[in-house]
Write an enzyme that holds these catalytic residues in place. Structure first.
Site, mmCIF file in Angstrom:
data_model
loop_
_atom_site.group_PDB
_atom_site.id
_atom_site.type_symbol
_atom_site.label_atom_id
_atom_site.label_comp_id
_atom_site.label_asym_id
_atom_site.label_seq_id
_atom_site.Cartn_x
_atom_site.Cartn_y
_atom_site.Cartn_z
ATOM 1 N N TYR A 57 -64.565 2.612 30.256
ATOM 2 C CA TYR A 57 -64.460 3.980 29.742
ATOM 3 C C TYR A 57 -65.459 4.241 28.609
ATOM 4 C CZ TYR A 57 -59.862 3.796 32.075
ATOM 5 O OH TYR A 57 -58.831 3.636 32.969
ATOM 6 N N HIS A 118 -59.613 -5.186 35.439
ATOM 7 C CA HIS A 118 -59.636 -3.774 35.827
ATOM 8 C C HIS A 118 -59.527 -3.558 37.332
ATOM 9 C CE1 HIS A 118 -61.153 0.372 34.273
ATOM 10 N NE2 HIS A 118 -60.233 0.515 35.179
#
Length: 269
Positions: A57, A118
């Protein structure tokens, strides 16, 4: 707030906030980082203490800065971040360590409450090798809990079989139209708490109408009905909103319960 006890014994707020567009120009996922902590500060003022970010992010530092600016103790917060499942971060032990240390530095913290892989990749043995490095950080107290994201049964079962420290969380896509019931059930059956990302996304008009009808019985919005459904079935939710009013509504889930019939209707959406 209600809490879920992870298999490590630590407690995680069952409602958190996603952050993948916070602190970015035009609130765009790929937008440049502008460091704006306004919406994070609003969320903290409303009572949010669980925030979900990731190396991918690019805004871990924004989340860390918002926590510093809040004036509250670091221990008041539950921070989740994630290690990308790419060669840059998984190639060897040094690559994994680089990722963890980068997250710690960006968040400006000495520990991270929950650290996730992730997403999985094809080589399951490599995933275990990465996991073993994360286990070492748990034993050092740097990572309080570790888990996975976007793992299906194949990857999760292999990791469960080959890990010393079991994954505490499996964060998966879950929303009307894609509840992901099978992997959520498998995770729960194996003591891994499922967490829904994007819980309020891709909701069709037809689904919104059905959810709104249920909401009229409780003076709740369709979004609140979705979130209540998830937490009643043991799923952590991390809705994201840039709107202070909706941020507040997403926390107001503990003054009603759904009937079995309503849950059946929601499950079928």
């Amino acid at each position: 707030m209600e809490f879920v006890t992870l298999n490590t014994g630590i407690q995680l707020p069952i409602i958190g906030s996603g952050t993948n567009t916070f602190g970015k120009v035009d609130r765009a996922y790929m937008g440049a980082i502008n460091g704006d902590t306004t919406e994070l500060q609003e969320a903290i003022a409303l009572g949010y203490r669980h925030f979900d970010t990731a190396i991918a992010y690019r805004n871990e530092a924004v989340v860390g800065q918002a926590i510093k600016e809040s004036g509250l103790e670091r221990s008041e917060f539950f921070i989740t971040s994630k290690l990308p499942g790419t060669k840059e971060y998984t190639a060897d032990k040094a690559a994994v360590q680089k990722g963890v240390e980068a997250s710690l530095q960006a968040l400006d913290t000495t520990y991270i409450d929950l650290y996730l892989v992730h997403h999985p990749w094809e080589n399951l043995e490599e995933i275990v090798s990465v996991w073993q490095v994360l286990e070492e950080y748990v034993e050092q107290g740097v990572l309080k809990a570790i888990g996975v994201s976007n793992f299906e049964e194949k990857e999760l079962s292999y990791l469960l079989e080959h890990s010393r420290i079991k994954p505490a969380v499996n964060q998966v896509e879950s929303h009307p139209g894609k509840w992901n019931d099978a992997i959520i059930a498998y995770s729960l059956d194996n003591g891994v708490i499922p967490e829904a990302w994007g819980p309020l996304t891709r909701v069709s008009q037809e689904a919104q109408a059905a959810l709104t009808e249920i909401g009229t019985h409780y003076d709740k919005t369709w979004a609140q009905i979705i979130l209540r459904y998830q937490i009643e079935r043991g799923v952590i939710v991390i809705p994201k909103s840039h709107n202070k009013k909706r941020q507040a509504l997403n926390l107001e889930l503990f003054d009603f319960s759904l009937t079995d019939s309503e849950k059946a209707t929601i499950q079928a959406l």
